[in-house]
Design a protein around this motif. Sequence first.
Motif, mmCIF file in Angstrom:
data_model
loop_
_atom_site.group_PDB
_atom_site.id
_atom_site.type_symbol
_atom_site.label_atom_id
_atom_site.label_comp_id
_atom_site.label_asym_id
_atom_site.label_seq_id
_atom_site.Cartn_x
_atom_site.Cartn_y
_atom_site.Cartn_z
ATOM 1 N N LYS A 1 3.873 11.612 -9.192
ATOM 2 C CA LYS A 1 3.109 10.519 -9.716
ATOM 3 C C LYS A 1 3.091 9.631 -8.568
ATOM 4 N N ASP A 2 2.077 9.235 -8.149
ATOM 5 C CA ASP A 2 1.911 8.336 -6.961
ATOM 6 C C ASP A 2 2.578 6.849 -7.278
ATOM 7 N N LEU A 3 3.390 6.404 -6.262
ATOM 8 C CA LEU A 3 4.031 5.288 -6.353
ATOM 9 C C LEU A 3 3.377 4.110 -6.369
ATOM 10 N N GLY A 4 2.080 4.287 -5.776
ATOM 11 C CA GLY A 4 1.455 2.986 -5.438
ATOM 12 C C GLY A 4 1.791 1.999 -4.406
ATOM 13 N N THR A 5 1.468 0.890 -4.528
ATOM 14 C CA THR A 5 1.991 -0.273 -3.811
ATOM 15 C C THR A 5 3.429 -0.773 -4.104
ATOM 16 N N LEU A 6 4.353 -0.784 -2.874
ATOM 17 C CA LEU A 6 5.301 -1.212 -3.095
ATOM 18 C C LEU A 6 5.649 -2.509 -2.686
ATOM 19 N N GLU B 1 16.434 -3.993 2.712
ATOM 20 C CA GLU B 1 15.006 -3.332 2.648
ATOM 21 C C GLU B 1 14.584 -2.857 1.280
ATOM 22 N N LYS B 2 15.441 -3.364 0.435
ATOM 23 C CA LYS B 2 14.863 -2.792 -1.181
ATOM 24 C C LYS B 2 13.568 -3.076 -1.470
ATOM 25 N N THR B 3 12.780 -2.225 -2.274
ATOM 26 C CA THR B 3 11.618 -2.140 -2.649
ATOM 27 C C THR B 3 11.586 -2.098 -3.972
ATOM 28 N N PHE B 4 10.286 -2.616 -4.440
ATOM 29 C CA PHE B 4 10.288 -2.620 -6.069
ATOM 30 C C PHE B 4 8.807 -1.927 -6.335
ATOM 31 N N ASP B 5 8.638 -1.249 -7.343
ATOM 32 C CA ASP B 5 7.412 -0.699 -7.389
ATOM 33 C C ASP B 5 6.359 -1.661 -8.384
ATOM 34 N N LYS B 6 6.737 -2.877 -8.908
ATOM 35 C CA LYS B 6 6.177 -3.826 -9.688
ATOM 36 C C LYS B 6 6.220 -5.152 -9.198
ATOM 37 N N PRO B 7 5.168 -6.105 -9.191
ATOM 38 C CA PRO B 7 5.243 -7.256 -8.584
ATOM 39 C C PRO B 7 6.230 -8.077 -9.629
ATOM 40 N N ASP C 1 8.348 -15.042 -5.060
ATOM 41 C CA ASP C 1 7.657 -13.784 -5.535
ATOM 42 C C ASP C 1 7.514 -12.743 -4.395
ATOM 43 N N LEU C 2 7.618 -11.671 -5.002
ATOM 44 C CA LEU C 2 7.638 -10.401 -4.189
ATOM 45 C C LEU C 2 6.570 -10.065 -3.639
ATOM 46 N N GLN C 3 6.497 -9.572 -2.504
ATOM 47 C CA GLN C 3 5.052 -9.299 -1.582
ATOM 48 C C GLN C 3 4.840 -7.852 -1.397
ATOM 49 N N PRO C 4 3.483 -7.460 -1.626
ATOM 50 C CA PRO C 4 3.164 -6.385 -1.475
ATOM 51 C C PRO C 4 3.514 -5.667 0.058
ATOM 52 N N LEU C 5 3.875 -4.670 0.163
ATOM 53 C CA LEU C 5 4.492 -4.088 1.330
ATOM 54 C C LEU C 5 3.348 -3.706 2.267
ATOM 55 N N SER C 6 2.331 -3.051 1.446
ATOM 56 C CA SER C 6 1.200 -2.502 2.361
ATOM 57 C C SER C 6 0.436 -3.647 3.288
ATOM 58 N N GLU C 7 0.366 -4.670 2.725
ATOM 59 C CA GLU C 7 -0.216 -5.788 3.664
ATOM 60 C C GLU C 7 0.901 -6.438 4.654
ATOM 61 N N PRO C 8 0.820 -5.833 5.757
ATOM 62 C CA PRO C 8 1.705 -6.284 6.816
ATOM 63 C C PRO C 8 1.677 -7.900 7.100
ATOM 64 N N THR C 9 2.799 -8.454 6.954
ATOM 65 C CA THR C 9 2.537 -10.030 7.294
ATOM 66 C C THR C 9 2.193 -10.455 8.378
ATOM 67 N N ALA C 10 1.244 -10.968 8.791
ATOM 68 C CA ALA C 10 0.683 -11.277 9.982
ATOM 69 C C ALA C 10 1.415 -12.418 10.521
ATOM 70 N N LEU C 11 2.432 -12.146 11.390
ATOM 71 C CA LEU C 11 3.303 -13.436 11.945
ATOM 72 C C LEU C 11 3.283 -12.856 13.556
ATOM 73 N N LEU C 12 2.331 -12.064 14.053
ATOM 74 C CA LEU C 12 2.279 -11.793 15.356
ATOM 75 C C LEU C 12 2.737 -13.038 16.362
ATOM 76 N N ALA C 13 2.081 -14.049 15.814
ATOM 77 C CA ALA C 13 2.343 -15.525 16.789
ATOM 78 C C ALA C 13 3.945 -15.881 17.181
#
Lengths: 262, 237
Positions: free
Chosen positions: B27-32, B42-48, B57-69
């Motif tokens: 089954k697809d793990l979906g968002t981590l 680096e521990k990840t969770f399958d649920k918010p 609050d846990l943050q979804p991993l697929s959205e890269p944290t935009a901290l380029l600056a």
Amino acid sequence: MRTVLRLTYCLALFWTTNAICQSKMVAIQGDTYIPLYGRDSLQVTISDFDMDIYPVTNKEYLQFVKDHPKWRRSAVLKLFADKNYLSQWGSDTALNNNQSLNAAATNVSWFAAKDYCECQGKRLPTIDEWEYVAMANEKLPDARTLKTYNEYILSWYEKPKTFNNEIGSTFKNYWGVYDLHGLVWEWTLDFNSVLVSGESRKDVDKDSNLFCGSAAIGATDLMNYAAFMRYAIRGSVKARYAMKNLGFRCVKDKKRSTDENL
Amino acid sequence: MKTSNYIAILFVAILALASCKETKSEKDLGTLYQCPMKCEGEKTFDKPGSCSICKMDLQPLSEPTALLADPFEISDTSIFNLTTKWKTEEDQTIELVDLKGKPLVMVMIYTTCKAACPRLVADMRNIAKQIPENKKEDLQYVLISIDPETDTPERLKEFAIENQMDGEQWTFLQGTLSGVREFANVLAVKYKQISPMDFSHSNIISVFNPQGELVHQQEGLGVDNKETVGHILELVK
């Protein structure tokens, strides 16, 4: 009772076909041979090792990507893979409709392939190991002098889109290994040890400004055009590259694992 | 007949037990999700949810944290993503990320090399010579051995002294065989051992910015290094 029996037979059949997912290995007995590009002594000695019978499949790689989110298409670091990484896939964790689960996993960078093997407690084969196993045909461990052997490989180079074919669709060689020729190109651990520059004129000059000691690395048998193509590909790719006809398989050292077969 | 049926059933039952367990997570793990503070690494969770340690609050991993600056953020293309361990000529164990903060000028050599490496080392010194006195401290020169079996920290230290490269801004690194292979691939450096004492290798000097991103590569021996120096001066401005 009869129904139970039929069901049992069906299941048995299912499991035997499914057993491919185990990525079985066969033993390769080491020896000394002369590869197209060797060291200064020309001869290379290979220790005994185990090799995957088939290239790593889409199905296996899909599972790997599910287990290791850092290798998903959307998450992979640009340092480790270019934009073609898994670009054929439908999504991060699903194939496209036209892709087969049992086709070789391609569009995978060297870094990804290396990590995949290490996660299985294996490693990528060295060029010398890969070439050693690949010089076998169905019957002989070294068929490089046979016309049929070379013609088979060269005819593959002319066939389009063989990367879509399922694993095991080419011949089983002397060692019991499939698909070394005829399906996809494969990554090797030390592919970056091929010091052939992109331009053939440069190689003739043995451009000593670009490569230290380049005079020592001439090819031994330029008639072996098929092998020359493989070395040329290895010499031209970078570890970040992902190509749709470049897959990989893993090997394992016989005794305790050593770092590289040097 | 009956017995053979039973045998067949038994056989398949054994197969069932022994067959691979790969169906388990079809089954697809979906968002981590992951703790933004990485309290559990680096521990990840399958649920918010929230982190059990810092309660954030846990943050979804697929959205890269935009901290380029953020200058301390390591970008996708930075060599500081490599976690291999290295030994310096002073016998200290470091990771590449420990070199963060200064622009880096890197080259791969081996100390028993008689042909190209002395010239490569000379090229490095030539580059260093062209850096103004007041900027000298702002740079780090890193020489990485492609022959980690011969080039021990002691050997590298000797080489540094012989070549008058023993200052603070020169670092020599000994890695593992696979660490060196991996790093060479990051630099697109090719090398091959051709005898126990000799390697063929590409002659490439690479310049990195303080975040570990590749800025420039100079290929060849004794080439005009004006461009390379220009890139370095740009970085230390």
